[in-house]
Design an enzyme around this catalytic site. Sequence first.
Site, short mmCIF file in Angstrom:
data_model
loop_
_atom_site.label_atom_id
_atom_site.label_comp_id
_atom_site.label_asym_id
_atom_site.label_seq_id
_atom_site.Cartn_x
_atom_site.Cartn_y
_atom_site.Cartn_z
N HIS A 27 0.84 -1.21 0.00
CA HIS A 27 0.00 0.00 0.00
C HIS A 27 0.88 1.26 0.00
CE1 HIS A 27 -2.81 -2.83 2.34
NE2 HIS A 27 -3.47 -2.57 1.23
N SER A 57 -2.90 -7.86 3.22
CA SER A 57 -2.93 -7.69 4.68
C SER A 57 -3.17 -9.02 5.38
CB SER A 57 -4.03 -6.69 5.06
OG SER A 57 -3.76 -5.45 4.47
N LYS A 101 -15.19 -8.62 5.96
CA LYS A 101 -13.93 -9.04 6.61
C LYS A 101 -14.02 -8.93 8.12
CE LYS A 101 -11.10 -7.75 2.67
NZ LYS A 101 -10.09 -6.84 2.14
N ARG A 134 -2.03 -5.34 -8.43
CA ARG A 134 -0.90 -6.19 -8.09
C ARG A 134 -0.63 -7.21 -9.18
NH1 ARG A 134 -3.39 -8.16 -2.66
NH2 ARG A 134 -5.17 -7.91 -4.05
#
Length: 165
Positions: free
Chosen positions: A17, A128, A41, A90
């Site tokens: 990030h 993460s 999440k 990504r």
Amino acid sequence: MKRAIYPGSFDPITNGHIDIVNRARHLFEEVCIAVTHNPAKNALFHLEERINLIREVFAHDKGVTVTSFTGLLVDFATTSNIRTIIRGLRAVSDFDYEFQMALTNRHLASEIDTVFFMTDAKYSYLSSSLVRQLTRLKGDISEFVPKTIEKALKEKVNERNIRTY
Ligand code: COA
């Protein structure tokens, strides 16, 4: 002033990030990191903790601001008077989801555009949850997060373990 929003759950922020924010800062005078709760999440850090950690990471850069939002991203952008959303790519696998999000956001607010930055190849597999999992299993995360985040992650995981057993 050229401003942009970088939204996400950032649980926690990683070097991937940070790489996107630093790249975006070459184009935007202000990058507003907007942290939100993603109901899909189960977060490790509370929203306020995530915000404070990001503020520590970018304490040296006045062009990076950190805040939280609830509800629709485009509504937050509109009320903040910001017309650009930043997202990181990504790998090719990110594209479908990002395309869908960008077009949905455009459908909701046609004046708001999404700008994509390619992450550094060395962070292309980072997330993460990967960092959270490595911390729980005592893997080395020093390449993936700054020292402050590494420390906070280890403390949080220890705290959770103490509460569980
Ligand atoms: N480097 C490292 N990791 C990265 C990364 C990068 N450059 N880019 C993304 N990731 C990771 C994230 O950490 C996250 O990891 P995790 O799933 O393990 O937590 C994962 O990739 C997915 O990231 P992202 O797609 O950014 O999800 P998010 O939950 O962080 O953010 C929101 C999604 C908040 C931007 C989106 O849900 C949103 O806009 N919500 C607001 C509600 C709304 O407006 N909905 C309509 C949108 S169409």
